[in-house]
Design an enzyme around this catalytic site. Structure first.
Site, PDB file in Angstrom:
ATOM      1  N   CYS A 267      12.310 -16.238  47.128  1.00 30.46           N
ATOM      2  CA  CYS A 267      10.885 -16.281  47.455  1.00 30.46           C
ATOM      3  C   CYS A 267       9.967 -15.202  46.757  1.00 30.46           C
ATOM      4  CB  CYS A 267      10.652 -16.651  48.729  1.00 30.46           C
ATOM      5  SG  CYS A 267      11.470 -18.045  49.133  1.00 30.46           S
TER       6      CYS A 267
HETATM    7  C1  UGA Z   1       9.868 -15.079  52.741  1.00 29.07           C
HETATM    8  C2  UGA Z   1       8.806 -15.074  53.306  1.00 29.07           C
HETATM    9  O1  UGA Z   1       9.121 -14.056  54.412  1.00 29.07           O
HETATM   10  C3  UGA Z   1       8.521 -16.436  54.174  1.00 29.07           C
HETATM   11  O2  UGA Z   1       7.204 -16.355  55.226  1.00 29.07           O
HETATM   12  C4  UGA Z   1       8.243 -17.447  53.068  1.00 29.07           C
HETATM   13  O3  UGA Z   1       8.100 -18.964  53.694  1.00 29.07           O
HETATM   14  C5  UGA Z   1       9.555 -17.507  52.167  1.00 29.07           C
HETATM   15  O4  UGA Z   1       9.637 -16.240  51.723  1.00 29.07           O
HETATM   16  C6  UGA Z   1       9.246 -18.497  51.281  1.00 29.07           C
HETATM   17  O5  UGA Z   1       8.282 -18.254  50.296  1.00 29.07           O
HETATM   18  O6  UGA Z   1       9.920 -19.401  51.041  1.00 29.07           O
HETATM   19  P1  UGA Z   1      12.657 -15.294  52.776  1.00 29.07           P
HETATM   20  O7  UGA Z   1      12.679 -15.172  51.408  1.00 29.07           O
HETATM   21  O8  UGA Z   1      13.580 -15.893  53.796  1.00 29.07           O
HETATM   22  O9  UGA Z   1      11.107 -15.252  53.350  1.00 29.07           O
HETATM   23  O10 UGA Z   1      12.927 -13.696  53.324  1.00 29.07           O
HETATM   24  P2  UGA Z   1      12.422 -12.755  54.013  1.00 29.07           P
HETATM   25  O11 UGA Z   1      12.557 -12.436  55.517  1.00 29.07           O
HETATM   26  O12 UGA Z   1      10.826 -12.359  53.738  1.00 29.07           O
HETATM   27  O13 UGA Z   1      12.871 -11.203  53.311  1.00 29.07           O
HETATM   28  C7  UGA Z   1      12.748 -10.953  51.889  1.00 29.07           C
HETATM   29  C8  UGA Z   1      13.363  -9.563  51.583  1.00 29.07           C
HETATM   30  O14 UGA Z   1      12.611  -8.452  51.939  1.00 29.07           O
HETATM   31  C9  UGA Z   1      14.874  -9.366  51.918  1.00 29.07           C
HETATM   32  O15 UGA Z   1      15.609  -8.772  51.066  1.00 29.07           O
HETATM   33  C10 UGA Z   1      14.494  -8.341  53.125  1.00 29.07           C
HETATM   34  O16 UGA Z   1      15.781  -7.579  53.175  1.00 29.07           O
HETATM   35  C11 UGA Z   1      13.462  -7.497  52.512  1.00 29.07           C
HETATM   36  N1  UGA Z   1      13.008  -6.968  53.729  1.00 29.07           N
HETATM   37  C12 UGA Z   1      12.098  -7.690  54.601  1.00 29.07           C
HETATM   38  C13 UGA Z   1      12.729  -5.495  53.751  1.00 29.07           C
HETATM   39  O17 UGA Z   1      13.572  -4.721  52.903  1.00 29.07           O
HETATM   40  N2  UGA Z   1      12.072  -4.892  54.628  1.00 29.07           N
HETATM   41  C14 UGA Z   1      11.609  -5.569  55.588  1.00 29.07           C
HETATM   42  O18 UGA Z   1      10.879  -4.837  56.840  1.00 29.07           O
HETATM   43  C15 UGA Z   1      11.375  -6.888  55.635  1.00 29.07           C
END
Ligand code: UGA
Length: 437
Positions: A267
């Site tokens: 995403c």
């Molecule tokens: C993301 C959004 O958080 C959701 O709200 C949204 O609905 C979704 O995309 C979508 O558009 O369908 P998701 O893809 O499940 O959700 O993953 P995240 O939890 O957002 O993590 C994304 C990336 O960011 C991961 O690689 C994670 O490791 C990284 N991340 C996250 C960090 O490096 N640091 C953080 O503090 C948080």
């Protein structure tokens, strides 16, 4: 009241399972017959905590899974949750959603119901008005606002907490014309999620809210990653203490301030690219968004340069990657930074060995015999010259000094600072920590 959900991926299958487990009359539709068979037997096509349990519960009630679109004909509400993948230029590919909408339109023509169609798929502002609505009206020979309702209803669930997020969303966005259909939609969501704020707006704003949300999250991550790079130049500095402290300021908020190897997944990277592309064609220079993306890409280059500094030429060097899923508690490797890292290291002819508690199968599908797959963490570490912790799986938190004993060169790069507090007797390098020489 009967509800159809079209497209049984993370969003669709979670919604299907949660609503069915609550006893609603649900039909989950997907064109992939094999997938439908699996789901009908209570098996999720992907790993998502709690999903199978909720699905099985739903299957005992009024849930039907099918590949037949004709089942939408007696439904009051139709949720569209199909994918909108990425084109090479960063724009979104609408072919799947166009096909789904076209089939819904054809079926709507024969239907006696006046359903509400909710669009949950992520689409660039203007897509409902310019693409989806014309297809629906043409194929159904019916009018929106009179014969059916069309509402933009973006989804905010996160993989790995999809069930909780579906049960307890923080907000409901309903974008569309202010008709009787909108009133009915508000009623439905008030019943499903009492006390959750409902934002009632137009289609294009609702579509933009989704991109605003994801691009802001990506911005937070790149912000903390840039600061973590600065911290690495300050001996003794610790990015976690900084993130934790600024997160206590209610204007900032504590989430998404964990520095790491960059954001991945199906995403954030895709939505950032689509928004950048959309801004450019709208004549707006997306300088901030471009910087967010650039920082994300550079984060991985930085990790590679740390490995090279220590190991020199990477050809035939044995490198262990712990964690290939894009985040813990999922088997999803789509746009995972760990996968990108493996590809780059393979180009440098390194010998790769990987471990992941859930994503081994998906990683094997991608790399086949090009890399090695360790059965246990200990196997992954044995004779390795460099270990890189990419995903913060709980298992890696428990690593002890003893387990690093059989490494050929005891060099550890911890992208998630999971082992900071341990005495490991290794050359330890963590993202966001200023090394004290
Ligand atoms: C993301 C959004 O958080 C959701 O709200 C949204 O609905 C979704 O995309 C979508 O558009 O369908 P998701 O893809 O499940 O959700 O993953 P995240 O939890 O957002 O993590 C994304 C990336 O960011 C991961 O690689 C994670 O490791 C990284 N991340 C996250 C960090 O490096 N640091 C953080 O503090 C948080």
């Amino acid at each position: 009241m009967k509800i159809a959900i079209i497209g049984l991926g993370f969003v669709g299958l979670s919604l299907t399972s949660v609503l069915a487990s609550k006893g609603y009359n649900i039909v989950g539709i997907d064109i992939d017959r094999e997938k439908c068979d699996k789901i009908s037997n209570g098996i999720s096509p992907f790993f998502e905590p709690k999903l199978e349990k909720v699905l099985k519960n739903g299957l005992k009630k009024k849930l039907k899974i099918s590949n037949k679109y004709s089942l939408i004909n007696n439904c009051d509400f139709i949720f569209v949750t199909v994918g909108t993948p990425q084109n090479v230029n960063g724009s979104i590919n609408l072919s799947i959603i166009k096909k789904a909408i076209s089939t819904i339109g054809e079926n709507l023509q024969k239907s006696k119901k006046k359903p509400i169609i909710f669009i949950k798929s992520t689409i660039i502002p203007g897509t409902i008005k310019k693409v989806i609505l014309p297809i629906l009206e043409k194929k159904s020979n019916k009018k929106e606002g009179k014969d059916f309702g069309l509402i933009s209803n973006p989804e905010f669930l996160q993989e790995s907490s999809a069930i909780i997020d579906t049960k307890f969303p923080h907000v409901v966005v309903l974008g569309g014309n202010q008709t009787e259909f909108m009133k009915k939609a508000k009623k439905l969501f008030t019943k499903l999620h009492p006390n959750v704020p409902i934002i009632n707006t137009n289609h294009q704003t609702a579509e933009m809210i989704k991109y605003a949300n994801n691009s802001f999250l990506a911005t937070k991550i790149s912000f903390i990653n840039q600061l973590s790079n600065i911290c690495q130049k300050i001996p003794g500095a610790n990015i976690d203490d900084i993130g934790k402290t600024i997160g206590l300021d209610p204007r900032i908020g504590k989430l998404f301030l964990n520095a790491g190897p960059g954001y991945g997944g199906s995403c954030l990277p895709k939505d950032m690219k689509a928004l950048i592309n959309f801004a450019n064609i709208s004549g707006i220079n997306p300088s901030l968004l471009n910087a967010v993306e650039e920082i994300n890409i550079k984060q991985l280059e930085q990790i590679i340069s740390i490995i090279k500094q220590k190991l020199g030429d990477l050809a035939s060097k044995k490198i262990t990657i712990l964690g290939t899923s894009f985040k813990p508690n999922t088997d999803d490797i789509r746009d995972s930074i760990a996968i990108e890292l493996i590809k780059k290291l393979l180009k440098k002819k390194a010998e790769i060995i990987i471990h992941d508690p859930k994503a081994m199968k998906n990683t094997k599908k991608q790399f086949e015999e090009k890399i090695n797959y360790a059965k246990t963490i200990n196997d992954a570490l044995s004779k390795s010259q460099c270990v890189i912790i990419m995903t913060q799986w709980k298992q890696y938190e428990k690593l002890t000094k003893k387990q690093f004993k059989y490494m050929k060169t005891k060099f550890v790069i911890d992208c998630r600072r999971m082992l900071v507090k341990k005495q490991l007797d290794v050359d330890y390098y963590a993202i966001g920590l200023g090394k004290i020489n």
